[in-house]
Design an enzyme around this catalytic site. Structure first.
Site, PDB file in Angstrom:
ATOM      1  CD  GLU A  38     -41.460  14.573 -17.573  1.00  0.00           C
ATOM      2  OE1 GLU A  38     -40.855  15.008 -18.576  1.00  0.00           O
ATOM      3  OE2 GLU A  38     -41.372  13.391 -17.199  1.00  0.00           O
ATOM      4  CE  LYS A  42     -36.850   8.069 -25.221  1.00  0.00           C
ATOM      5  NZ  LYS A  42     -37.960   8.498 -24.348  1.00  0.00           N
ATOM      6  CG  ASN A  79     -41.097   7.940 -26.024  1.00  0.00           C
ATOM      7  OD1 ASN A  79     -39.906   7.629 -26.100  1.00  0.00           O
ATOM      8  ND2 ASN A  79     -41.653   8.340 -24.898  1.00  0.00           N
ATOM      9  CD  GLU A  94     -37.124   7.398 -20.684  1.00  0.00           C
ATOM     10  OE1 GLU A  94     -37.875   7.929 -21.503  1.00  0.00           O
ATOM     11  OE2 GLU A  94     -36.929   7.848 -19.542  1.00  0.00           O
ATOM     12  NE  ARG A 144     -34.722  13.673 -27.131  1.00  0.00           N
ATOM     13  CZ  ARG A 144     -35.279  13.107 -26.068  1.00  0.00           C
ATOM     14  NH1 ARG A 144     -35.484  11.802 -26.036  1.00  0.00           N
ATOM     15  NH2 ARG A 144     -35.634  13.816 -25.030  1.00  0.00           N
ATOM     16  CG  ASP A 185     -35.892  13.399 -17.428  1.00  0.00           C
ATOM     17  OD1 ASP A 185     -35.865  14.223 -18.342  1.00  0.00           O
ATOM     18  OD2 ASP A 185     -36.736  12.487 -17.342  1.00  0.00           O
TER      19      ASP A 185
HETATM   20  O1  GCW Z   1     -38.436  13.149 -18.969  1.00  0.00           O
HETATM   21  C1  GCW Z   1     -38.602  11.908 -19.552  1.00  0.00           C
HETATM   22  C2  GCW Z   1     -40.078  11.800 -19.714  1.00  0.00           C
HETATM   23  C3  GCW Z   1     -40.505  10.935 -20.879  1.00  0.00           C
HETATM   24  C4  GCW Z   1     -39.726  11.384 -22.107  1.00  0.00           C
HETATM   25  C5  GCW Z   1     -38.249  11.224 -21.852  1.00  0.00           C
HETATM   26  C6  GCW Z   1     -37.385  11.683 -23.017  1.00  0.00           C
HETATM   27  C7  GCW Z   1     -40.476  11.435 -24.376  1.00  0.00           C
HETATM   28  O2  GCW Z   1     -40.637  11.347 -18.517  1.00  0.00           O
HETATM   29  O3  GCW Z   1     -41.879  11.095 -21.039  1.00  0.00           O
HETATM   30  O4  GCW Z   1     -40.111  10.689 -23.258  1.00  0.00           O
HETATM   31  O5  GCW Z   1     -37.880  11.980 -20.738  1.00  0.00           O
HETATM   32  O6  GCW Z   1     -36.921  12.817 -22.956  1.00  0.00           O
HETATM   33  O7  GCW Z   1     -37.188  10.946 -23.958  1.00  0.00           O
END
Ligand code: GCW
Length: 724
Positions: A413, A307, A230, A311, A344, A385
């Protein structure tokens, strides 16, 4: 009076100093070079190595020599002054192929044929009655890897009397991805703030940067993406590039290249352009010039990690273009410098209502073969994820004409942050060993990643880092094993997680088998344990939302459906689970027919993945003859029982571990136990509303109500920005 004061001051200072020396704060990771206590082993080593010699004067060779000196003086308790080109008896010699004497080169001719440019040879050689151990490689970096691996032999107390070790990495790009922000917060980081002190860089070089590079080189990691995916465009400004250069200079002697994340809208944000359209000539030129600027500062810069259109991150789709347009534009900019673009595949859209698990495959597979040669698609291990357990991502093996790299998450995470002891190489191993069947039986994910399945030239693997500025780098002392294990599997994706745990424990704690055996067993079981107390039988993404700390299966009020746990478990009176079969979202069809069929049929779907693929009635009977409801409840209980067992096992280990680390792990296991119970009680109470069934007698009754669990809020849980 004065003297007494002075004396007591000196005594206090000496005491503090000696406590500091004795204390094990975990800073040295697996590079503990304490003197070997076993007299037999020590005397073998001391009689085998009498002198150290080397040839070569690069900064990499210097790094190798100073590591050998540091390691030997600690482990053997004796200083070795390294000579250049000595040829006495009982010598430890380091030097690359071109630096070897004619005789040595002849001796090693066949061995050199077996290694690649980063590989190494450690061999006992007898020439003209003189014994020596030679550490060599085709390049200096091979020598450095050999040096670390030689020290590991001593740390793990292996015999060094007749050595013949030949090894090469199987994957080219072996990197860490730091989700580190420029303000030093770390997205999904649970071990303090970012290591990179952007404020004092480039002038202040923290010793930690060097030790970070040493640790990575010791396990063969050769790349690091410094910044969060990000992304912040500022990293590409001259002010920050100077800082990136300073880090690159520190890492170079350890064979580590730096990469940064490229924010797709950077041409607008820092370049004064009005668009970031990848087909626009000004945009292309902007990236071309930016890249030239970077390579002028950092000639071995690795490339960009991106990325895009994921998101909320900007990307080519903002301009009606696609991933190929975006990735290829950047690839063209870095190509003249041999740079690469890691693009990605973690994408899912708020406008797409199909099963989130299907979206990356649908979006990327049609582009197979359309990317430039220096683009590699970075794919997470599973389609959702980084869950405690996911079936392997269907993209692996499905794009034979495109290099795909693996993205594992080392930071926990979704696996209990840095407070839960979870040994992740077990998870990595499960994914790497999974068979995609794309070219018949045996087409494992490991073979996709190391390029052997489809003869790929560019191969890679990334691990999302769990490192921060905590004194022991990773928060939990055992989380160091996940960094270590990731590196070892990146070097060789066919290694066994058990072998890695054994090595790590010996290097980090002790060679005593009374310690190794039970603790290794505990580590190997720990991943299944967390699956059991969080998401058994294929459940997934039922963590509380935003921070992902603790259970939140009830959450249903977020704007995007796929951000809500209820989307994933679908619990109702009829049962629980996500129907991804032919009667549901049909995500199973994204796998090769053999795998698709297996998952599609409730009878053949592995029970560990059952609720990932099927919506199953509460009364459905599993292989053990018990109902689904009973199985779910018993799994949660088993998870809790296993943490109890971990804790009692650890509590008997105080004789083998220094006090500091012993106590740290003990306290953390207590937290883990508390949280495992929280998971069990909250999830079972919630699901019980739908199953309307009693808990089996083996399962402990919850001590709180569902309302209590639902009322818990954690606005400052680590790893996220509070405004999220
Ligand atoms: O797992 C999710 C996370 C985000 C992350 C995203 C990603 C960096 O909650 O925090 O962002 O994946 O992999 O891009």
């Amino acid at each position: 009076m004065r003297l007494t004061y002075k004396r007591s001051l000196i005594i206090t200072l000496l005491l503090i100093f000696s406590i500091k020396l004795l204390a094990k704060d975990g800073y040295n990771l697996w590079l503990q070079y304490d003197k070997i206590k076993n007299e037999n082993v020590l005397s073998e080593y001391l009689s085998t190595i009498k002198e150290v010699s080397y040839s070569g004067d690069s900064e990499i060779i210097n790094a190798a020599i100073s590591e050998i000196q540091l390691g030997l003086s600690g482990l053997l308790g004796k200083e070795f002054i390294s000579q250049k080109n000595s040829d006495s008896n009982n010598l430890l010699f380091l030097g690359s192929k071109e630096r070897l004497s004619k005789n040595l080169t002849k001796n090693l001719e066949d061995d050199f044929k077996l290694i690649n440019n980063e590989g190494y040879i450690i061999k006992t050689i007898n020439l003209k009655g003189k014994n020596s151990i030679v550490i060599t490689g085709k390049t200096d970096i091979g020598v450095l890897y050999g040096a670390f691996n030689f020290l590991k032999l001593l740390q793990t107390q292996k015999s060094i009397s007749q050595l013949n070790i030949i090894d090469s990495p199987k994957i080219d790009v072996r990197m860490l991805n730091h989700w580190d922000n420029l303000d030093r917060t770390v997205e999904r980081g649970y071990a303090g703030f970012s290591l990179w002190n952007w404020h004092t860089l480039p002038d202040y070089i923290d010793q930690r940067y060097i030790d970070y590079a040493r640790a990575n080189a010791s396990i063969g990691i050769n790349g690091t993406a410094l910044t969060n995916v990000n992304a912040n465009a500022l990293i590409l400004t001259p002010q920050y590039l100077e800082k990136v250069k300073a880090l690159a200079d520190v890492f170079r002697p350890y064979g580590i290249k730096v990469y940064v994340t490229a924010r797709f809208s950077a041409p607008i944000e820092i370049g004064n352009l009005t668009t970031a359209d990848p087909l626009n000539e000004d945009v292309k030129n902007w990236w071309k010039h930016k890249t030239e600027e970077i390579y002028k500062l950092i000639p071995d810069f690795g490339g960009f990690l991106v990325k895009a259109n994921s998101e909320g991150q900007p990307g080519p789709q903002n301009y009606g273009r696609n991933h190929v347009d975006g990735a290829n534009m950047l690839a063209d900019a870095v190509a003249p410098f041999d740079g690469i673009v890691m693009w990605r595949a973690f994408v899912y859209s708020e406008h797409d209502t199909t099963d989130r698990a299907k979206q990356a495959y649908s979006e990327f597979v049609p582009y197979d073969g359309k990317f430039r040669d220096n683009v590699i698609i970075q794919v997470k291990n599973g389609a959702i994820d980084f869950q405690p357990r996911e079936p392997f991502h269907p993209m692996f093996g499905a794009m034979p004409n495109t290099p795909l790299m693996m993205e594992f998450q080392i930071t926990q995470e979704y696996l209990g942050f840095s407070t839960h002891l979870v040994y992740l190489p077990k998870l990595y191993e499960e994914v790497l060993e999974a068979d995609t069947y794309r070219k018949g039986k045996g087409s494992t994910v490991a073979k996709v990643i190391d390029g052997t399945l489809n003869h790929k030239k560019l191969t890679g693997i990334a691990g999302v880092s769990n490192i921060g500025n905590d004194i022991n780098w990773t928060g939990h002392p055992f989380a160091q094993a996940n960094w270590y294990g990731f590196g070892r599997l990146a070097w060789n994706p066919y290694l066994k997680s058990e072998t890695i745990a054994d090595e790590w424990l010996r290097c980090t704690f002790s060679n005593d088998k009374n310690f190794i055996q039970p603790i290794k067993e505990m580590m190997l079981k720990s991943r299944e344990t967390v699956v059991n107390y969080m998401t058994p039988l294929g459940l997934h993404h039922i963590m509380d939302t935003g921070h992902h700390y603790g259970p939140g299966p009830w959450v249903s009020n977020l704007s995007r459906p796929e951000w809500n746990p209820v989307y994933y478990h679908n619990a109702d009176e009829n049962g629980i689970g996500f129907n991804r079969t032919s009667t549901g979202s049909y995500a199973t069809e994204q796998y090769a027919p053999e795998i698709a069929e297996m998952y599609n049929n409730i009878e053949t779907c592995p029970e560990k993945d059952l609720l990932w693929f099927h919506h199953v009635s509460w009364d459905y009977t599993l292989k053990n003859g018990k109902t689904l409801w009973d199985n779910i409840a018993l799994k949660y209980q088993e998870g809790v029982n296993d943490v109890e067992y971990m804790s009692t096992t650890w509590n008997t280990m105080q004789n083998y571990v220094d006090k500091e680390r012993f106590n740290q792990v003990k306290m953390l296991l207590n937290i883990q136990l508390k949280e495992a119970k929280w998971w069990r009680d909250a999830c079972l109470l919630y699901f019980q509303q739908f199953s309307k069934k009693e808990l089996p007698i083996e399962v402990k009754k919850p001590e709180h109500t569902l309302e209590y669990f639902q009322s818990l809020k954690f606005p400052y849980a680590p790893g996220i920005k509070p405004q999220w």
